[in-house]
Scaffold this motif. Structure first.
Motif, PDB file in Angstrom:
ATOM      1  N   SER A 264       1.015  -1.164  -0.096  1.00  0.00           N
ATOM      2  CA  SER A 264       0.092   0.015  -0.053  1.00  0.00           C
ATOM      3  C   SER A 264       0.850   1.100   0.008  1.00  0.00           C
ATOM      4  O   SER A 264       0.365   2.120  -0.263  1.00  0.00           O
ATOM      5  N   PHE A 265       2.204   0.963   0.380  1.00  0.00           N
ATOM      6  CA  PHE A 265       3.090   2.527   0.254  1.00  0.00           C
ATOM      7  C   PHE A 265       3.538   2.783  -1.056  1.00  0.00           C
ATOM      8  O   PHE A 265       3.915   3.923  -1.151  1.00  0.00           O
ATOM      9  N   TYR A 266       3.341   1.849  -2.151  1.00  0.00           N
ATOM     10  CA  TYR A 266       3.642   2.213  -3.611  1.00  0.00           C
ATOM     11  C   TYR A 266       2.571   2.993  -4.066  1.00  0.00           C
ATOM     12  O   TYR A 266       1.321   2.683  -3.916  1.00  0.00           O
ATOM     13  N   CYS A 267       2.948   3.839  -4.935  1.00  0.00           N
ATOM     14  CA  CYS A 267       1.971   4.639  -5.670  1.00  0.00           C
ATOM     15  C   CYS A 267       1.605   3.854  -7.001  1.00  0.00           C
ATOM     16  O   CYS A 267       2.594   3.468  -7.644  1.00  0.00           O
ATOM     17  N   PRO A 268       0.673   3.718  -7.370  1.00  0.00           N
ATOM     18  CA  PRO A 268       0.232   2.641  -8.403  1.00  0.00           C
ATOM     19  C   PRO A 268       0.847   3.264  -9.806  1.00  0.00           C
ATOM     20  O   PRO A 268       0.894   2.488 -10.840  1.00  0.00           O
ATOM     21  N   ILE A 269       0.796   4.780  -9.676  1.00  0.00           N
ATOM     22  CA  ILE A 269       1.429   5.364 -11.127  1.00  0.00           C
ATOM     23  C   ILE A 269       2.791   5.341 -11.114  1.00  0.00           C
ATOM     24  O   ILE A 269       3.452   4.865 -12.199  1.00  0.00           O
ATOM     25  N   THR A 270       3.553   5.810 -10.199  1.00  0.00           N
ATOM     26  CA  THR A 270       5.130   5.800 -10.394  1.00  0.00           C
ATOM     27  C   THR A 270       5.746   4.518  -9.946  1.00  0.00           C
ATOM     28  O   THR A 270       7.098   4.385 -10.428  1.00  0.00           O
ATOM     29  N   GLY A 271       4.994   3.780  -9.174  1.00  0.00           N
ATOM     30  CA  GLY A 271       5.861   2.459  -8.448  1.00  0.00           C
ATOM     31  C   GLY A 271       6.612   2.757  -7.454  1.00  0.00           C
ATOM     32  O   GLY A 271       7.581   1.552  -7.067  1.00  0.00           O
ATOM     33  N   ASP A 272       6.857   4.024  -7.065  1.00  0.00           N
ATOM     34  CA  ASP A 272       7.424   4.165  -5.836  1.00  0.00           C
ATOM     35  C   ASP A 272       7.014   4.514  -4.786  1.00  0.00           C
ATOM     36  O   ASP A 272       5.760   4.958  -4.606  1.00  0.00           O
ATOM     37  N   VAL A 273       7.634   4.288  -3.321  1.00  0.00           N
ATOM     38  CA  VAL A 273       6.990   4.636  -2.186  1.00  0.00           C
ATOM     39  C   VAL A 273       6.746   5.922  -2.338  1.00  0.00           C
ATOM     40  O   VAL A 273       7.442   7.072  -2.593  1.00  0.00           O
ATOM     41  N   MET A 274       5.373   6.076  -1.761  1.00  0.00           N
ATOM     42  CA  MET A 274       4.851   7.441  -1.996  1.00  0.00           C
ATOM     43  C   MET A 274       5.533   8.517  -0.672  1.00  0.00           C
ATOM     44  O   MET A 274       6.005   7.896   0.495  1.00  0.00           O
ATOM     45  N   VAL A 275       5.602   9.978  -0.915  1.00  0.00           N
ATOM     46  CA  VAL A 275       5.939  10.747   0.045  1.00  0.00           C
ATOM     47  C   VAL A 275       4.905  11.863   0.797  1.00  0.00           C
ATOM     48  O   VAL A 275       4.520  11.761   1.761  1.00  0.00           O
ATOM     49  N   ASP A 276       4.024  11.712  -0.280  1.00  0.00           N
ATOM     50  CA  ASP A 276       2.848  12.768  -0.213  1.00  0.00           C
ATOM     51  C   ASP A 276       1.331  11.970  -0.522  1.00  0.00           C
ATOM     52  O   ASP A 276       0.956  12.617  -1.751  1.00  0.00           O
ATOM     53  N   PRO A 277       0.994  10.983   0.073  1.00  0.00           N
ATOM     54  CA  PRO A 277      -0.119  10.284  -0.612  1.00  0.00           C
ATOM     55  C   PRO A 277      -1.483  10.947  -0.215  1.00  0.00           C
ATOM     56  O   PRO A 277      -1.822  11.653   0.678  1.00  0.00           O
ATOM     57  N   VAL A 278      -2.188  10.969  -1.701  1.00  0.00           N
ATOM     58  CA  VAL A 278      -3.614  11.536  -1.314  1.00  0.00           C
ATOM     59  C   VAL A 278      -4.509  10.621  -1.854  1.00  0.00           C
ATOM     60  O   VAL A 278      -4.231   9.631  -2.608  1.00  0.00           O
ATOM     61  N   GLU A 279      -5.708  10.553  -1.449  1.00  0.00           N
ATOM     62  CA  GLU A 279      -6.801   9.562  -1.554  1.00  0.00           C
ATOM     63  C   GLU A 279      -8.004  10.244  -2.457  1.00  0.00           C
ATOM     64  O   GLU A 279      -8.312  11.385  -2.304  1.00  0.00           O
ATOM     65  N   THR A 280      -8.228   9.370  -3.315  1.00  0.00           N
ATOM     66  CA  THR A 280      -9.352  10.037  -4.214  1.00  0.00           C
ATOM     67  C   THR A 280     -10.882   9.570  -3.738  1.00  0.00           C
ATOM     68  O   THR A 280     -10.830   8.572  -3.174  1.00  0.00           O
ATOM     69  N   SER A 281     -11.821   9.767  -4.672  1.00  0.00           N
ATOM     70  CA  SER A 281     -13.072   9.240  -4.116  1.00  0.00           C
ATOM     71  C   SER A 281     -13.373   8.085  -4.267  1.00  0.00           C
ATOM     72  O   SER A 281     -14.364   7.523  -3.660  1.00  0.00           O
TER      73      SER A 281
END
Length: 1006
Positions: A264-281
């Protein structure tokens, strides 16, 4: 049998109750003035309370015929004042951090109390009282003002409270965030900046939050627990030992294996561990920058669910953010602890890899730097400075610099490593890159008083630094000179020698180098801490000309460098005058009014430089050379900026005009300021909450009232302005501001309406407070006392006995008499004016002796009549100079060098020998040894004083006894006046000589 309480509703009882409430309010006002939190709001509140008390005192003198109807109102008023007093008491005694966090509630309570008191006081305007309609109208105005009163938290309080709420909401774990909050709270409420003091106050705050009263309020208790948890992360409330224990306890519980990130730490777009995660609707989380870029590229569907997606629907996923941070910190802690064997290996590449990782950790977080120190890496890294590898030494110096910066404890650890400073000093003689980093590290270390001696004791260190000062590398030379400046134990000759070696090449490059080099040199001059002697030398040796060339260059960065350097160098008056003579004013003004500047701070630097130039024209040299600074159109343009600028700029501009108005040639500038209605703007600025801007506005306002041209400012001085000035005097802690506000009051037109407004606003009370402060504060600014004494004299005129009576209450006359001995010459002059005006009323106020009959002596001792006024006198009832023991102090003032003080004192003394008082008054003056000092005044160079002393002697010598005793002492001076004096003085002297039988009455001298 039932008992009943009979209420006495007589007017006298009513008056006494109102007086008791008024006294209770005054006590409450004293309490509010001792509160250290919400000072501005409590000042406003105390001002309303004080005026309420004055009205109650006024009403207590009236016939009130509706006491029974107002009985409940009076009781409610007493209760409301009690609530206000309790609020002030709590704000004085409760924990300061708690009070800060509850400032909004305190403000609500103040506002509620103000409105309740207003409503109760308004009921006094509805009944039947023997009181003037004017008083009723003023009471109505007060009630309306209180009802409309609004209290606000200061901007800094709102900012801190919002940051606390955001920290709680975001579950912020950054200790620097908590440190900043706690330190700013401490500054706001007056807690010492010492970390131990902040820690004690925070511990008391936590203890206070455990009381039962707070626990009963679940919501409030939860809020305080959250705040304590947030602020508890600050360094200032944790000892180094506590932090170390906590760190090793956590580190030892983690093991040695790095933990892989959760999916869950990985960003689905970049594939990197997130720094500033935001949640969508849709419930999925992405890296903020990645999903925002996705939307900006025209995609309006979720990358995973393909459901509609809008940017407005993005919200921070704080829970995930915190989990990622905890994972990162866990792995960082394990990595730091496990690298020691590798960094101490013989494999150079392995050592470099470890150092690079440590450097990344240092740059990343203050917390990581602390862990590196706890793991005892400083001795290991310092030891690497003696290796042969340039890359290893450079990285080691860089890491040590990161650890030493803004951390005195780490500086001491580095200094105490065996040969640690010696290794750093050796790097000074190596390649430029390594030498510069070693210099930066030494500069940081030299800022600690505990490390200075370690640096100075290294053999060859000082010589190396002096050599670097004269090097071609300007940046290295600058660092080396700053290190030498910081080594306080050095002989100043060493530092001056280094400066001399440094300034030569610097000036050479500034004067002869290409424009780009000149700009670098100007930047260097701007940042250097220079003595006044250094600044003068730089200008004498030609620094001004190239700086002025940079100032008119097309490129803004060149202008900025020149302005910063000129700001630094122009603080010396001689340099400022040279800049004016060389024409620097015009290009500076062009920059100041340029609306297309790219450097936001450039206009402020220009304004400060112009302020320095304004201060330079106040010196004697400017007056002798008749240096011209501003034209009338420049004055108009410069002053117009005040209304268009922020507080920092306003303060600088006001300082500029205050300096100009303090110069010998300020008349034209003052005239221009009056013509453009500058006072109107200043009156508005005097009402600001920003103390610095307000204080400088008050000072400039005072400058514009000193010439006595009332027409240009009196139209802007209304009741509100007067109340503002009185409030400033009462509440300000800036003695310069108090002196200026009192000076304005003393310079206001002396007409009835203005004086009455001052009386109604409590001016007499604050004047008395200022005069009595001299007795408790030996260093109290003399200008405050001088201006207060002058302001008081408007209320002591003999044509207004009711004003005199009000002033005399509370022992004012005795305070004035004491100032005849301790005050400045100007204070003595103003005091003597008031005493003279009081004395003019004494004859009318002296009570006639009562004939008690032949047997009165059997019952009580007879009252003593005044030898001058032939009645019963006292200080407060008849303002008698004899009863006040003022005659001898007034006689002492006759010996002053200042003619103004002598003249005022002579005027006061002469009131004792007016008309029928002559016979007895002269005897009083003789007892005070007044005659010889008066005779000495015949030799005064002041014509008016000479003539007044002649008039007094002419009266005294009407009495034969005194003519015979003292005539001979005056003869020689009188003869001299008949030959050299003015026509009026000649005539008076000749008449006195005739009285003394030295000249015939028909002499041509008459």
């Amino acid at each position: 049998m039932a008992s009943y309480v009979v209420v006495d509703a007589s007017p006298s009882v009513t008056s006494n109750i109102l007086l008791v409430i008024a006294q209770f309010i005054f006590e409450t006002v004293d309490d509010t003035r001792q509160v250290v939190v919400q000072k501005e709001n409590f000042e406003k509140f105390s001002s309303h309370l004080e005026r309420t008390a004055f009205f109650l005192k006024e009403l207590s003198t009236c016939e009130i015929n509706f006491f029974e109807r107002l009985h409940d109102t009076v009781d409610d008023l007493k209760l409301e004042i009690k609530v206000a007093k309790q609020l002030a008491s709590e704000c004085r005694n409760r924990n300061k951090i708690y009070l800060f966090l509850n400032c909004r509630k305190i403000i609500d309570d103040i506002e509620k109390s103000t409105k309740n008191i207003s409503k109760l006081m308004s009921l006094f305007t509805l009944g039947s009282m023997d009181v003037s309609s004017e008083v009723i109208e003023q009471l109505r105005i007060l009630c309306k003002n209180m009802l409309d009163a609004e209290y606000q938290p200061a901007a800094v309080e709102e900012e801190i409270l919002q940051k606390i709420e955001r920290g709680i909401e975001e579950r912020n774990v950054d200790r620097s965030y908590a440190n900043n909050l706690l330190v700013r709270i401490a500054e706001s409420v007056g807690i010492s900046s010492e970390l131990s003091e902040i820690k004690v106050e925070f511990e008391n705050f936590k203890h206070e939050m455990e009381n039962n009263e707070l626990r009963s309020n679940g919501t409030e208790a939860l809020r305080m627990e959250q705040i304590i948890l947030l602020l508890g992360k600050a360094d200032v409330v944790t000892t180094p030992k506590e932090k170390e224990t906590k760190y090793f306890k956590k580190r030892n519980s983690l093991g040695r294996q790095l933990l892989e990130p959760l999916q869950s730490f990985y960003c689905p777009i970049t594939g990197d561990v997130m720094v500033d995660p935001v949640e969508t609707s849709s419930g999925h989380s992405f890296e903020r920058t990645a999903i925002e870029k996705w939307l900006e590229e025209g995609n309006d569907l979720c990358p995973l669910t393909k459901t509609p997606l809008k940017r407005i629907s993005l919200r921070p996923n704080r829970t995930l953010h915190q989990s990622i941070e905890e994972w990162r910190n866990r792995n960082t802690m394990i990595s730091i602890a496990s690298m020691k064997p590798d960094i101490q290996s013989s494999n150079e590449q392995e050592v470099l890899n470890c150092l690079e990782k440590l450097h990344d950790f240092c740059v990343g977080s203050e917390l990581h730097r602390e862990w590196i120190v706890m793991e005892d890496y400083i001795p290991i890294i310092t030891g690497l400075l003696c290796t042969k590898s340039h890359e290893i030494r450079l990285l080691a110096l860089t890491i040590l610099y990161c650890l030493a910066k803004d951390a005195d404890d780490n500086k001491e650890i580095i200094a105490k490593v065996d040969d640690g400073i010696q290794y750093i000093v050796r790097s000074l003689a190596r390649k430029i890159e390594e030498s510069t980093m070693a210099l930066k590290l030494l500069l940081e270390l030299s800022r600690s008083s505990a490390v200075m001696n370690f640096i100075g004791n290294v053999q060859g260190c000082i010589l190396l630094l002096v050599t670097l000062v004269n090097s071609d590398d300007t940046q290295a030379a600058k660092y080396a000179l700053e290190v030498l400046d910081n080594l306080a134990f050095l002989d100043q000759n060493v530092i001056q020698m280094a400066r001399a070696k440094y300034f030569g090449p610097l000036l050479h490059r500034l004067c002869t180098g290409p424009m780009s080099t000149q700009m670098i040199m100007a930047d260097t001059l701007a940042d250097m801490e220079l003595t006044d002697h250094n600044k003068l030398d730089l200008f004498r040796n030609g620094a001004l000309k190239p700086l002025l060339q940079l100032l008119v260059h097309d490129a803004e960065e060149y202008k900025a460098a020149a302005v910063k350097a000129l700001e630094n160098l122009s603080s010396v008056a001689q340099n400022g005058l040279q800049m004016i003579r060389e024409g620097a004013t015009h290009p500076l003004f062009e920059l100041l009014f340029c609306h297309t500047l790219l450097f936001p701070k450039l206009r402020e630097w220009v304004a400060i430089t112009i302020m320095h130039l304004a201060r330079s024209i106040t010196v004697q040299e400017a007056s002798e050379d008749q240096v011209s600074f501003l034209k009338s159109e420049d004055v108009f343009k410069l002053f117009s900026l005040i209304s268009l600028s922020g507080p920092s700029m306003q303060q600088t501009l006001l300082c500029t005009f205050h300096a100009i108005c303090s110069s010998p040639s300020s008349f034209d500038v003052r005239t221009t300021l009056r013509q453009i209605s500058a006072v109107k703007v200043l009156v508005q600025l005097c009402e600001l909450d920003d103390h610095d801007v307000r204080a400088h506005a008050v000072k400039l306002f005072h400058d514009l009232t000193e010439d006595g041209d009332h027409r240009t400012f009196s139209e802007h001085v209304n009741t509100r302005c007067i109340e503002t000035l009185v409030r400033i005097i009462r509440t300000s802690r800036d003695e310069d501001e108090i002196a200026a506000a009192m000076g304005i009051i003393s310079n206001l037109p002396r007409d009835f309406q203005m004086s009455q407004q001052l009386l109604d606003s409590g001016a007499v009370e604050v004047i008395f407070d200022c005069l009595t402060c001299r007795n408790t504060h030996a260093s109290y600014k003399k200008e405050v006392i001088e201006n207060a004494a002058q302001a008081l004299s408007r209320f002591t005129v003999s044509t207004k006995p009711e004003w005199q009576k009000k002033v005399a209450e509370g022992g004012t006359i005795l305070v004035l008499v004491s100032l005849l001995a301790s005050g400045t010459s100007l204070t003595k002059q103003n005091v003597a004016v008031s005493l003279k005006q009081f004395s003019e009323s004494s004859s009318n106020l002296s009570k006639p002796m009562k004939n008690m009959g032949p047997f009165s002596c059997c019952f009580k001792p007879p009252e003593t009549n005044c030898p001058v006024h032939h009645g019963i006198c006292s200080v407060e009832s008849s303002f008698c100079l004899l009863e006040a023991n003022a005659v001898k102090p007034l006689v002492m003032v006759l010996g002053e060098q200042d003619s103004g003080a002598c003249e005022a004192s002579l005027d006061a003394i002469s009131t004792l020998i007016d008309g029928e008082k002559l016979q007895n008054g002269v005897k009083v003056l003789e007892e005070a040894n007044a005659f010889l000092p008066i005779i000495k005044l015949l030799n005064s160079s002041c014509t008016r004083l000479q003539e007044k002393s002649l008039e007094v002697l002419q009266r005294i010598f009407r009495l034969v006894e005194f003519k015979q005793k003292y005539g001979n002492f005056a003869q020689m001076s009188l003869v001299d006046i008949t030959q050299r004096g003015t026509s009026n003085a000649k005539s008076l002297a000749a008449k006195i000589l005739a009285q003394l039988n030295v000249l015939h009455e028909q002499s041509s001298f008459f």
